[in-house]
Design a protein around this motif. Sequence first.
Motif, PDB file in Angstrom:
ATOM      1  N   PHE A 138      -4.091   6.660  -5.851  1.00 49.44           N
ATOM      2  CA  PHE A 138      -2.754   6.092  -5.926  1.00 49.44           C
ATOM      3  C   PHE A 138      -2.582   5.473  -7.307  1.00 49.44           C
ATOM      4  CE2 PHE A 138      -1.284   6.165  -1.485  1.00 49.44           C
ATOM      5  CZ  PHE A 138      -2.457   6.555  -0.855  1.00 49.44           C
ATOM      6  N   ARG A 139      -1.347   5.163  -7.654  1.00 46.88           N
ATOM      7  CA  ARG A 139      -1.105   4.494  -8.922  1.00 46.88           C
ATOM      8  C   ARG A 139       0.034   3.495  -8.761  1.00 46.88           C
ATOM      9  NH1 ARG A 139       1.242   9.567 -12.509  1.00 46.88           N
ATOM     10  NH2 ARG A 139       3.284   9.768 -11.466  1.00 46.88           N
ATOM     11  N   GLN A 140      -0.002   2.506  -9.636  1.00 49.32           N
ATOM     12  CA  GLN A 140       1.037   1.490  -9.609  1.00 49.32           C
ATOM     13  C   GLN A 140       1.394   1.092 -11.035  1.00 49.32           C
ATOM     14  OE1 GLN A 140       0.164  -1.952  -7.160  1.00 49.32           O
ATOM     15  NE2 GLN A 140       2.336  -2.428  -6.957  1.00 49.32           N
ATOM     16  N   ALA A 141       2.638   1.332 -11.379  1.00 46.72           N
ATOM     17  CA  ALA A 141       3.157   0.942 -12.687  1.00 46.72           C
ATOM     18  C   ALA A 141       3.765  -0.456 -12.574  1.00 46.72           C
ATOM     19  CB  ALA A 141       4.199   1.941 -13.158  1.00 46.72           C
ATOM     20  N   PRO A 142       3.861  -1.167 -13.687  1.00 52.07           N
ATOM     21  CA  PRO A 142       4.430  -2.525 -13.643  1.00 52.07           C
ATOM     22  C   PRO A 142       5.823  -2.543 -13.027  1.00 52.07           C
ATOM     23  CG  PRO A 142       3.416  -2.111 -15.770  1.00 52.07           C
ATOM     24  CD  PRO A 142       3.412  -0.807 -15.032  1.00 52.07           C
ATOM     25  N   GLY A 143       6.009  -3.433 -12.070  1.00 52.90           N
ATOM     26  CA  GLY A 143       7.304  -3.585 -11.434  1.00 52.90           C
ATOM     27  C   GLY A 143       7.650  -2.522 -10.413  1.00 52.90           C
ATOM     28  N   LYS A 144       6.697  -1.649 -10.119  1.00 54.37           N
ATOM     29  CA  LYS A 144       6.953  -0.560  -9.167  1.00 54.37           C
ATOM     30  C   LYS A 144       5.984  -0.624  -8.002  1.00 54.37           C
ATOM     31  CE  LYS A 144       9.005   2.658 -12.456  1.00 54.37           C
ATOM     32  NZ  LYS A 144       9.012   4.073 -12.958  1.00 54.37           N
ATOM     33  N   LEU A 195      -0.796  14.770 -19.876  1.00 53.46           N
ATOM     34  CA  LEU A 195      -0.315  13.442 -19.496  1.00 53.46           C
ATOM     35  C   LEU A 195       1.022  13.119 -20.135  1.00 53.46           C
ATOM     36  CD1 LEU A 195      -3.719  11.629 -19.527  1.00 53.46           C
ATOM     37  CD2 LEU A 195      -2.124  11.659 -17.599  1.00 53.46           C
ATOM     38  N   LYS A 196       1.834  12.400 -19.372  1.00 52.22           N
ATOM     39  CA  LYS A 196       3.169  11.990 -19.809  1.00 52.22           C
ATOM     40  C   LYS A 196       3.237  10.460 -19.854  1.00 52.22           C
ATOM     41  CE  LYS A 196       5.181  15.925 -17.333  1.00 52.22           C
ATOM     42  NZ  LYS A 196       6.171  16.342 -16.300  1.00 52.22           N
ATOM     43  N   LEU A 197       4.210   9.966 -20.572  1.00 47.51           N
ATOM     44  CA  LEU A 197       4.365   8.514 -20.667  1.00 47.51           C
ATOM     45  C   LEU A 197       4.495   7.881 -19.286  1.00 47.51           C
ATOM     46  CD1 LEU A 197       6.854   8.217 -23.675  1.00 47.51           C
ATOM     47  CD2 LEU A 197       4.372   7.985 -23.712  1.00 47.51           C
ATOM     48  N   GLU A 198       5.181   8.587 -18.405  1.00 50.59           N
ATOM     49  CA  GLU A 198       5.410   8.037 -17.070  1.00 50.59           C
ATOM     50  C   GLU A 198       4.174   8.042 -16.175  1.00 50.59           C
ATOM     51  OE1 GLU A 198       7.136  10.449 -18.607  1.00 50.59           O
ATOM     52  OE2 GLU A 198       7.760  12.025 -17.205  1.00 50.59           O
ATOM     53  N   ASP A 199       3.074   8.585 -16.664  1.00 46.26           N
ATOM     54  CA  ASP A 199       1.814   8.506 -15.911  1.00 46.26           C
ATOM     55  C   ASP A 199       1.098   7.180 -16.146  1.00 46.26           C
ATOM     56  OD1 ASP A 199       1.277  11.965 -16.700  1.00 46.26           O
ATOM     57  OD2 ASP A 199       1.972  11.123 -14.795  1.00 46.26           O
ATOM     58  N   THR A 200       1.618   6.375 -17.056  1.00 46.51           N
ATOM     59  CA  THR A 200       1.014   5.071 -17.320  1.00 46.51           C
ATOM     60  C   THR A 200       1.056   4.202 -16.070  1.00 46.51           C
ATOM     61  OG1 THR A 200       1.554   5.110 -19.673  1.00 46.51           O
ATOM     62  CG2 THR A 200       1.233   2.955 -18.658  1.00 46.51           C
ATOM     63  N   ALA A 201      -0.106   3.716 -15.659  1.00 48.17           N
ATOM     64  CA  ALA A 201      -0.204   2.925 -14.435  1.00 48.17           C
ATOM     65  C   ALA A 201      -1.645   2.473 -14.251  1.00 48.17           C
ATOM     66  CB  ALA A 201       0.239   3.746 -13.225  1.00 48.17           C
ATOM     67  N   VAL A 202      -1.826   1.594 -13.294  1.00 53.09           N
ATOM     68  CA  VAL A 202      -3.170   1.311 -12.792  1.00 53.09           C
ATOM     69  C   VAL A 202      -3.442   2.319 -11.681  1.00 53.09           C
ATOM     70  CG1 VAL A 202      -4.688  -0.348 -11.672  1.00 53.09           C
ATOM     71  CG2 VAL A 202      -3.007  -1.126 -13.375  1.00 53.09           C
ATOM     72  N   TYR A 203      -4.571   2.989 -11.770  1.00 50.00           N
ATOM     73  CA  TYR A 203      -4.936   4.012 -10.799  1.00 50.00           C
ATOM     74  C   TYR A 203      -6.005   3.470  -9.858  1.00 50.00           C
ATOM     75  CZ  TYR A 203      -2.171   7.538 -13.132  1.00 50.00           C
ATOM     76  OH  TYR A 203      -1.122   8.266 -13.645  1.00 50.00           O
ATOM     77  N   TYR A 204      -5.756   3.661  -8.575  1.00 45.67           N
ATOM     78  CA  TYR A 204      -6.658   3.173  -7.541  1.00 45.67           C
ATOM     79  C   TYR A 204      -7.193   4.339  -6.712  1.00 45.67           C
ATOM     80  CZ  TYR A 204      -4.259  -1.288  -8.358  1.00 45.67           C
ATOM     81  OH  TYR A 204      -3.727  -2.414  -8.915  1.00 45.67           O
ATOM     82  N   CYS A 205      -8.467   4.283  -6.358  1.00 47.10           N
ATOM     83  CA  CYS A 205      -8.935   5.213  -5.354  1.00 47.10           C
ATOM     84  C   CYS A 205      -9.029   4.479  -4.021  1.00 47.10           C
ATOM     85  CB  CYS A 205     -10.258   5.860  -5.724  1.00 47.10           C
ATOM     86  SG  CYS A 205     -11.695   4.806  -5.632  1.00 47.10           S
ATOM     87  N   ALA A 206      -8.943   5.241  -2.959  1.00 45.49           N
ATOM     88  CA  ALA A 206      -8.905   4.669  -1.627  1.00 45.49           C
ATOM     89  C   ALA A 206      -9.592   5.601  -0.648  1.00 45.49           C
ATOM     90  CB  ALA A 206      -7.458   4.428  -1.200  1.00 45.49           C
ATOM     91  N   ALA A 207     -10.095   5.024   0.444  1.00 45.91           N
ATOM     92  CA  ALA A 207     -10.811   5.785   1.467  1.00 45.91           C
ATOM     93  C   ALA A 207     -10.160   5.591   2.825  1.00 45.91           C
ATOM     94  CB  ALA A 207     -12.275   5.347   1.516  1.00 45.91           C
ATOM     95  N   ASN A 208     -10.135   6.660   3.582  1.00 47.57           N
ATOM     96  CA  ASN A 208      -9.455   6.707   4.878  1.00 47.57           C
ATOM     97  C   ASN A 208     -10.368   7.425   5.855  1.00 47.57           C
ATOM     98  OD1 ASN A 208      -7.934   7.901   6.966  1.00 47.57           O
ATOM     99  ND2 ASN A 208      -6.801   9.191   5.557  1.00 47.57           N
ATOM    100  N   SER A 209     -10.775   6.719   6.904  1.00 45.22           N
ATOM    101  CA  SER A 209     -11.726   7.308   7.854  1.00 45.22           C
ATOM    102  C   SER A 209     -11.073   7.840   9.117  1.00 45.22           C
ATOM    103  CB  SER A 209     -12.766   6.255   8.240  1.00 45.22           C
ATOM    104  OG  SER A 209     -12.163   5.226   9.006  1.00 45.22           O
TER     105      SER A 209
END
Length: 124
Positions: free
Chosen positions: A37-43, A86-100
């Motif tokens: 997942f990713r999260q950009a500032p304010g989004k 990569l595009k400018l709009e790909d700028t974000a914090v990227y998180y990995c996550a697990a789902n069991s």
Amino acid sequence: QVQLVESGGGLVQAGGSVRLSCAASGRTFSTYVMGWFRQAPGKERQFVAAISWSGSGTTYADSVKGRFTISRDNAKNTVYLQMNSLKLEDTAVYYCAANSRYGLELSAMRYEYWGQGTQVTVSS
């Protein structure tokens, strides 16, 4: 319990590539569906990609389809996100996550475990 640690983020020019890694602790990594997942500032946090426990199934957000590739190595307890064109709009914090419990879920609410995130900044 699964602990996730992302790495590989940084500053990259538009059109460039970067590969993110997510190392997981625990012996049951191969039983988890893994997502990015990713999260950009304010989004809000946004789904990017997910991969089945075996690696045979993947799904992507439309915004990254054809540019990003998710993969996993269960022997190394690691999931990757190869990011190309990569595009400018790909700028974000990227998180990995697990789902069991669920399949290739797009909803962040379905993922039980999260890493701390890694910053990807795309510059012009």
